[in-house]
Design a protein around this motif. Structure first.
Motif, PDB file in Angstrom:
ATOM      1  N   UNK A   1       0.840  -1.190   0.000  1.00  0.00           N
ATOM      2  CA  UNK A   1       0.000   0.000   0.000  1.00  0.00           C
ATOM      3  C   UNK A   1       0.880   1.246   0.000  1.00  0.00           C
ATOM      4  N   UNK A   2       0.589   2.193  -0.891  1.00  0.00           N
ATOM      5  CA  UNK A   2       1.384   3.391  -1.018  1.00  0.00           C
ATOM      6  C   UNK A   2       0.998   4.408   0.049  1.00  0.00           C
ATOM      7  N   UNK A   3       1.991   5.039   0.628  1.00  0.00           N
ATOM      8  CA  UNK A   3       1.727   6.043   1.667  1.00  0.00           C
ATOM      9  C   UNK A   3       1.138   7.293   1.037  1.00  0.00           C
ATOM     10  N   UNK A   4       0.398   8.033   1.851  1.00  0.00           N
ATOM     11  CA  UNK A   4      -0.281   9.237   1.359  1.00  0.00           C
ATOM     12  C   UNK A   4       0.644  10.448   1.342  1.00  0.00           C
ATOM     13  N   UNK A   5       0.256  11.434   0.556  1.00  0.00           N
ATOM     14  CA  UNK A   5       1.025  12.676   0.521  1.00  0.00           C
ATOM     15  C   UNK A   5       0.673  13.509   1.750  1.00  0.00           C
ATOM     16  N   UNK A   6       1.647  14.289   2.192  1.00  0.00           N
ATOM     17  CA  UNK A   6       1.488  15.157   3.353  1.00  0.00           C
ATOM     18  C   UNK A   6       2.091  16.512   3.045  1.00  0.00           C
ATOM     19  N   UNK A   7       1.705  17.474   3.851  1.00  0.00           N
ATOM     20  CA  UNK A   7       2.303  18.802   3.783  1.00  0.00           C
ATOM     21  C   UNK A   7       3.543  18.791   4.672  1.00  0.00           C
TER      22      UNK A   7
END
Length: 177
Positions: A1-7
């Protein structure tokens, strides 16, 4: 599972050399990563600049980019932080038609409720300054947009980490050499 983008807020401590900004921004550009904001200022150590860059991406990519940034000769140290690891502010100013200040009572309430400050007033326009979190500035912008904004500008993020960082010790050692 690919990690999500963050600021992420990136802090880069550098010598102040011509051309470094181009090389740092190229690191992001090659990967098609948009820089949301960038700020450059003096740091707590004389002759050392601090850049604060705001980007949205995945953490594994952020780690790789930090590694590439630190390979630049003039870069002393680079860090990245998530929103909950820093204390930050942004600033903005709005230029509005002066008659709105007197004819639209709601404008005065918006300014007061947002903790903004009127910095100048003349016959043609007035200027409002607001410092705060990004969402506070976005909200004020939406509210004032209903009345017509003559000009708007926003600063890049400025930030300090909540945790104590070893950068001051590192910078002092750097300056001694």
């Amino acid at each position: 599972m690919e990690k999500e983008t963050k600021l992420f807020t990136v802090s880069i401590y550098t010598e102040n050399n011509v051309g470094l900004l181009n090389r740092i921004s190229a690191i992001f550009q090659r990967r098609h990563i948009n820089i949301e904001s960038i700020n450059s200022s003096v740091s707590e150590i004389e002759n050392v600049s601090k850049w604060t860059i705001l980007v949205v991406l995945k953490e594994d990519l952020m780690k790789k980019i930090i590694g590439q940034i630190e390979k630049q000769v003039e870069v002393i140290k680079a860090y990245y932080h998530t929103e909950d690891e820093i204390i930050y502010q942004e600033s903005c100013i709005f230029k509005m038609k002066s008659d709105l200040l007197f004819d639209e009572r709601q404008i005065q309430n918006i300014i007061k409720d947002s903790n903004a400050v009127i910095v100048t007033v003349n016959k043609k326009f007035f200027v409002i300054e607001k410092s705060g979190r990004r969402n506070e500035i976005d909200l004020l912008h939406r509210e004032l947009s209903l009345f017509g904004i003559m000009q708007f500008t926003r600063s890049g993020r400025i930030a300090v980490s909540k945790e104590e960082m070893d950068i001051s010790t590192l910078l002092n050692e750097f300056q001694e050499h």
